[in-house]
Scaffold this motif. Structure first.
Motif, mmCIF file in Angstrom:
data_model
loop_
_atom_site.group_PDB
_atom_site.id
_atom_site.type_symbol
_atom_site.label_atom_id
_atom_site.label_comp_id
_atom_site.label_asym_id
_atom_site.label_seq_id
_atom_site.Cartn_x
_atom_site.Cartn_y
_atom_site.Cartn_z
ATOM 1 N N VAL A 66 0.800 -1.476 -0.123
ATOM 2 C CA VAL A 66 -0.026 -0.057 0.206
ATOM 3 C C VAL A 66 1.087 0.995 -0.174
ATOM 4 O O VAL A 66 0.666 2.055 -0.554
ATOM 5 C CB VAL A 66 -1.446 -0.405 0.923
ATOM 6 N N LEU A 67 2.164 1.163 0.672
ATOM 7 C CA LEU A 67 3.025 1.949 0.679
ATOM 8 C C LEU A 67 3.926 2.085 0.258
ATOM 9 O O LEU A 67 5.795 1.804 0.736
ATOM 10 C CB LEU A 67 3.031 2.573 2.156
ATOM 11 N N GLY A 68 4.443 1.619 -0.695
ATOM 12 C CA GLY A 68 5.090 1.426 -1.849
ATOM 13 C C GLY A 68 6.103 2.196 -1.985
ATOM 14 O O GLY A 68 6.111 3.524 -1.906
ATOM 15 N N MET A 69 7.646 2.222 -3.336
ATOM 16 C CA MET A 69 8.684 2.961 -3.614
ATOM 17 C C MET A 69 7.976 3.725 -4.107
ATOM 18 O O MET A 69 8.518 5.223 -4.043
ATOM 19 C CB MET A 69 9.322 2.030 -4.203
ATOM 20 N N GLN A 70 6.950 3.806 -4.820
ATOM 21 C CA GLN A 70 6.646 4.673 -6.245
ATOM 22 C C GLN A 70 5.762 6.066 -5.283
ATOM 23 O O GLN A 70 5.723 7.283 -5.659
ATOM 24 C CB GLN A 70 5.596 4.234 -7.055
ATOM 25 N N LYS A 71 4.912 5.320 -3.988
ATOM 26 C CA LYS A 71 4.520 6.284 -3.641
ATOM 27 C C LYS A 71 5.592 7.114 -2.503
ATOM 28 O O LYS A 71 5.021 8.577 -1.984
ATOM 29 C CB LYS A 71 2.869 5.261 -2.612
ATOM 30 N N GLN A 72 6.130 7.062 -2.130
ATOM 31 C CA GLN A 72 7.124 7.297 -0.532
ATOM 32 C C GLN A 72 7.929 8.778 -1.784
ATOM 33 O O GLN A 72 8.444 9.225 -1.225
ATOM 34 C CB GLN A 72 7.777 5.798 -0.229
ATOM 35 N N LYS A 73 8.347 8.011 -3.425
ATOM 36 C CA LYS A 73 8.239 8.500 -4.117
ATOM 37 C C LYS A 73 7.974 9.755 -3.896
ATOM 38 O O LYS A 73 8.502 11.218 -4.309
ATOM 39 C CB LYS A 73 9.556 8.417 -4.919
ATOM 40 N N ARG A 74 6.896 9.733 -4.649
ATOM 41 C CA ARG A 74 5.383 11.283 -4.863
ATOM 42 C C ARG A 74 5.586 12.191 -3.740
ATOM 43 O O ARG A 74 5.965 13.528 -3.539
ATOM 44 C CB ARG A 74 4.274 10.079 -4.957
ATOM 45 N N ILE A 75 5.472 11.637 -2.521
ATOM 46 C CA ILE A 75 5.602 11.860 -1.081
ATOM 47 C C ILE A 75 6.912 12.551 -0.843
ATOM 48 O O ILE A 75 6.369 13.994 -0.389
ATOM 49 C CB ILE A 75 5.145 11.410 0.321
ATOM 50 N N VAL A 76 8.111 12.303 -1.402
ATOM 51 C CA VAL A 76 9.326 13.239 -0.737
ATOM 52 C C VAL A 76 9.056 14.297 -1.975
ATOM 53 O O VAL A 76 9.515 15.041 -1.223
ATOM 54 C CB VAL A 76 10.598 11.852 -1.551
ATOM 55 N N LYS A 77 8.710 14.319 -3.106
ATOM 56 C CA LYS A 77 8.794 15.549 -4.028
ATOM 57 C C LYS A 77 7.980 16.216 -4.364
ATOM 58 O O LYS A 77 8.188 17.079 -3.841
ATOM 59 C CB LYS A 77 8.223 14.470 -5.512
ATOM 60 N N THR A 78 6.870 15.548 -3.872
ATOM 61 C CA THR A 78 5.480 16.924 -3.285
ATOM 62 C C THR A 78 6.261 17.343 -1.467
ATOM 63 O O THR A 78 6.100 19.003 -1.864
ATOM 64 C CB THR A 78 4.249 15.897 -2.441
ATOM 65 N N ALA A 79 6.683 16.689 -0.310
ATOM 66 C CA ALA A 79 7.677 17.643 0.123
ATOM 67 C C ALA A 79 8.541 18.268 0.217
ATOM 68 O O ALA A 79 9.114 19.739 0.611
ATOM 69 C CB ALA A 79 7.906 16.697 1.303
ATOM 70 N N LYS A 80 9.655 18.121 -1.155
ATOM 71 C CA LYS A 80 10.076 18.905 -2.230
ATOM 72 C C LYS A 80 9.479 20.111 -1.882
ATOM 73 O O LYS A 80 10.344 21.384 -2.291
ATOM 74 C CB LYS A 80 10.825 18.719 -2.058
ATOM 75 N N HIS A 81 8.284 20.281 -2.976
ATOM 76 C CA HIS A 81 7.594 21.768 -3.060
ATOM 77 C C HIS A 81 7.433 21.988 -2.197
ATOM 78 O O HIS A 81 7.182 23.286 -2.385
ATOM 79 C CB HIS A 81 6.247 21.360 -4.122
ATOM 80 N N PHE A 82 6.419 21.894 -1.142
ATOM 81 C CA PHE A 82 6.368 22.545 0.241
ATOM 82 C C PHE A 82 7.670 23.630 0.842
ATOM 83 O O PHE A 82 7.505 24.373 1.213
ATOM 84 C CB PHE A 82 5.707 21.219 1.081
ATOM 85 N N MET A 83 8.241 22.756 0.568
ATOM 86 C CA MET A 83 9.956 22.775 1.319
ATOM 87 C C MET A 83 10.092 24.612 0.441
ATOM 88 O O MET A 83 10.421 25.269 0.920
ATOM 89 C CB MET A 83 10.733 22.306 1.441
ATOM 90 N N LEU A 84 10.046 24.148 -0.512
ATOM 91 C CA LEU A 84 10.590 25.333 -1.199
ATOM 92 C C LEU A 84 9.722 26.568 -1.258
ATOM 93 O O LEU A 84 9.838 27.745 -1.882
ATOM 94 C CB LEU A 84 10.065 25.066 -3.209
ATOM 95 N N LYS A 85 8.214 26.455 -1.645
ATOM 96 C CA LYS A 85 7.223 27.451 -0.908
ATOM 97 C C LYS A 85 6.995 27.887 0.083
ATOM 98 O O LYS A 85 6.839 29.037 0.315
ATOM 99 C CB LYS A 85 5.867 26.180 -1.524
ATOM 100 N N HIS A 86 8.026 27.606 1.660
ATOM 101 C CA HIS A 86 7.610 28.146 2.690
ATOM 102 C C HIS A 86 8.971 27.738 3.508
ATOM 103 O O HIS A 86 9.307 26.787 4.432
ATOM 104 C CB HIS A 86 6.762 26.723 3.704
ATOM 105 N N ARG A 87 9.494 28.456 3.257
ATOM 106 C CA ARG A 87 11.178 28.806 3.699
ATOM 107 C C ARG A 87 11.135 28.879 4.857
ATOM 108 O O ARG A 87 12.184 28.840 5.289
ATOM 109 C CB ARG A 87 11.858 29.749 2.555
ATOM 110 N N GLN A 88 9.929 28.909 5.504
ATOM 111 C CA GLN A 88 10.185 29.242 7.198
ATOM 112 C C GLN A 88 10.845 27.715 8.111
ATOM 113 O O GLN A 88 10.768 28.189 8.337
ATOM 114 C CB GLN A 88 8.826 29.963 7.958
#
Length: 118
Positions: A66-88
């Motif tokens: 249910v939480l395979g490698m593809q899902k994990q990669k997608r979560i990490v990629k999305t988290a990076k986008h969050f970090m770019l938009k929320h520099r604080q």
């Protein structure tokens, strides 16, 4: 219950659990084109990206599929986008957790800290 209703209920229960355990909710259902983070919380200088899974008919062996490698990669990629938009949060430690709800053989709310890394 539909999967959407089950998911929303599970995310509310997970958020309540996190708040009760001293986490501060930063955002819920944060989305980009690449994916979604169910819950983003902060505790003790650690920014935590939380994936919530409500799995009443699953076993622990099924969790990895249910939480395979593809899902994990997608979560990490999305988290990076969050970090770019929320520099604080750029000086925060980052962690990826999973909260599993209602799975056979586990407590009703089972929190897996550091469930995976980049």
């Amino acid at each position: 219950m539909t999967s959407k209703v089950t998911g929303n209920d599970g995310e509310k229960r997970a958020a309540d659990f996190l708040i009760q355990n001293g986490y501060k909710i930063i955002d819920r259902n944060w989305r980009t084109k690449s994916g979604e983070i169910d819950i983003i919380v902060m505790k003790d200088e650690v920014l935590v990206f939380v994936e919530v899974k409500t799995l009443p008919n699953a076993t622990f062996d099924m969790l990895s599929s249910v939480l395979g490698m593809q899902k994990q990669k997608r979560i990490v990629k999305t988290a990076k986008h969050f970090m770019l938009k929320h520099r604080q949060y750029s000086n925060s430690y980052i962690r990826f957790d999973v909260i599993v709800l209602d799975m056979q053989g586990l407590p009703p709310v089972y929190h897996i800290e550091n469930a995976f890394t980049e």
